[in-house]
Enzyme design. Structure first.
Site, PDB file in Angstrom:
ATOM      1  N   HIS A 110       0.765  -1.220  -0.207  1.00 56.27           N
ATOM      2  CA  HIS A 110       0.098   0.040   0.023  1.00 56.27           C
ATOM      3  C   HIS A 110       0.783   1.228  -0.163  1.00 56.27           C
ATOM      4  O   HIS A 110       0.402   2.405  -0.490  1.00 56.27           O
ATOM      5  CB  HIS A 110      -0.920   0.001   1.366  1.00 56.27           C
ATOM      6  CG  HIS A 110      -0.565   0.332   2.251  1.00 56.27           C
ATOM      7  ND1 HIS A 110      -0.295  -0.431   3.464  1.00 56.27           N
ATOM      8  CD2 HIS A 110      -0.381   1.551   3.020  1.00 56.27           C
ATOM      9  CE1 HIS A 110       0.277   0.173   4.615  1.00 56.27           C
ATOM     10  NE2 HIS A 110      -0.014   1.296   4.378  1.00 56.27           N
ATOM     11  N   ASP A 158      -0.178  -7.494   1.827  1.00 53.21           N
ATOM     12  CA  ASP A 158       0.505  -6.038   1.616  1.00 53.21           C
ATOM     13  C   ASP A 158       1.796  -6.110   1.644  1.00 53.21           C
ATOM     14  O   ASP A 158       2.581  -5.876   2.633  1.00 53.21           O
ATOM     15  CB  ASP A 158      -0.144  -5.308   2.588  1.00 53.21           C
ATOM     16  CG  ASP A 158       0.055  -4.130   2.771  1.00 53.21           C
ATOM     17  OD1 ASP A 158       0.575  -3.410   1.498  1.00 53.21           O
ATOM     18  OD2 ASP A 158      -0.399  -3.182   3.930  1.00 53.21           O
TER      19      ASP A 158
HETATM   20  N1  ARG Z   1      -1.476   2.209   7.327  1.00 47.02           N
HETATM   21  C1  ARG Z   1      -0.572   2.928   8.121  1.00 47.02           C
HETATM   22  C2  ARG Z   1       0.470   3.581   7.353  1.00 47.02           C
HETATM   23  O1  ARG Z   1       0.221   3.626   6.110  1.00 47.02           O
HETATM   24  C3  ARG Z   1       0.024   1.894   9.192  1.00 47.02           C
HETATM   25  C4  ARG Z   1      -1.103   1.774  10.372  1.00 47.02           C
HETATM   26  C5  ARG Z   1      -0.750   0.798  11.377  1.00 47.02           C
HETATM   27  N2  ARG Z   1      -1.558   1.021  12.588  1.00 47.02           N
HETATM   28  C6  ARG Z   1      -1.332   0.221  13.315  1.00 47.02           C
HETATM   29  N3  ARG Z   1      -2.382   0.551  14.387  1.00 47.02           N
HETATM   30  N4  ARG Z   1      -0.754  -0.639  13.874  1.00 47.02           N
HETATM   31  O2  ARG Z   1       1.597   3.901   7.788  1.00 47.02           O
END
Ligand code: ARG
Length: 307
Positions: free
Chosen positions: A102, A155
């Site tokens: 992502h 991912d």
């Molecule tokens: N999707 C987030 C990013 O792009 C990471 C989120 C991780 N969240 C968590 N609560 N561990 O950086």
């Protein structure tokens, strides 16, 4: 519908990264910006966490204690304030960095990965405000073709570096069945992400200790719907029962390490550090498996996990 869920998780990162990079830009949902117009209108409650919840669990580390942790950078997309950092990555071969798929998506970059001309990996730099370590151009990006952006399953992506890193920066990946995946195992996650869940981005590397949790814990927390769905085959659950120790926005793609091996990549979660909402990581044994399948492996690569 599901797609917008993943966007909601990812976009706050872009939003906050843009705000950090351009300090004059307010967090107002109406502020325009070139690469993150969509993101600015998507400040989601998913990014909110009780103030201090992540910071309670995290502590500063020197990159020499975790030399495989690297920052992904594009000053063009994210500005130069924090050296363009927008995600984490892990050195799994002298010219190979593993990150989250992502992180290479349009939702994060605001454009396709191949049009990001200044995509770099920053290694051996603890403080993003310093110019220590190395900035290495990325020569090729391979996103896992099985990555599902609607559920965030599978991912991971591989970056090929233009210059080799020392073997001492390489961490071994834990294959399926490795005891490091056992629930209850203590693990450490590191990165330059949000310290509080409120867009308070670190400039110096931090880490937190937590535990591998059972799949059941994440299946319960993320049964589907608004909170997302936990897919045990390609995801790994980690955190602490009472919350407080977690990764957050900006840490994505960075390493979760247990028993000296890489077991996870920061992928997603609901908020940061909330009790009952553990962090969800990419299960690294899936990467090991995929790298043995020639279909995806094409192109120059190392020979096995530590190469
Ligand atoms: N999707 C987030 C990013 O792009 C990471 C989120 C991780 N969240 C968590 N609560 N561990 O950086």
């Amino acid at each position: 519908m599901r797609r917008s869920f993943v966007r909601a998780l990812v976009r706050p990162l872009v939003l906050a990264a843009a705000a950090t990079a351009l300090p004059l830009l307010s967090m107002s949902p109406t502020s325009p910006t070139s690469s993150t117009t969509g993101a600015l209108s998507a400040l989601s409650p998913a990014s909110a966490a009780p103030a201090g919840s992540v910071v309670i669990g995290s502590f500063p580390i020197d990159v020499s204690e975790s030399p495989w942790t690297v920052a992904l950078s594009s000053r063009d997309r994210f500005g130069g304030t924090r050296a363009g950092q927008f995600c984490g990555g892990v050195v799994i071969g002298r010219t190979t960095v593993l990150t989250a798929a992502h992180c290479m998506g349009e939702d994060v970059l605001g454009t396709s990965a191949k049009s990001v001309r200044d995509l770099k990996v920053i290694s051996n730099r603890t403080d993003l405000l310093s110019n220590r370590g190395q900035e290495i151009p990325v020569r090729a990006v391979r996103v896992n073709p099985d990555y599902d952006s609607s559920s965030n399953a599978e991912d991971f992506a591989l970056l090929t570096l233009a210059v080799s890193l020392p073997q001492s920066s390489v961490i071994e990946m834990a294959a399926s069945g490795d005891p490091a995946y056992k629930p209850g195992t203590s693990a450490m996650v590191s990165g330059w992400g949000d310290l509080t869940g409120g867009g308070d981005y670190a400039h110096s590397l931090r880490a937190t200790r937590l535990h591998v949790l059972s799949d059941a814990r994440c299946q319960e927390a993320y049964p589907g719907g608004a909170e997302g769905v936990y897919v045990a085959r390609s995801m790994l659950c980690a955190g602490e029962a009472g919350g407080g120790h977690d990764a957050c926005q900006g840490d994505s793609g960075g390493p979760l390490v247990a028993k000296g091996k890489l077991i996870g990549l920061v992928s997603w979660g609901s908020g940061c550090g909330r009790a009952g909402s553990p962090g969800v990581y990419t299960r690294v044994s899936e990467v090991v498996r995929a790298r043995h399948l020639d279909a995806w492996a094409g192109g120059p690569r190392g020979t096995g996990g530590g190469a």
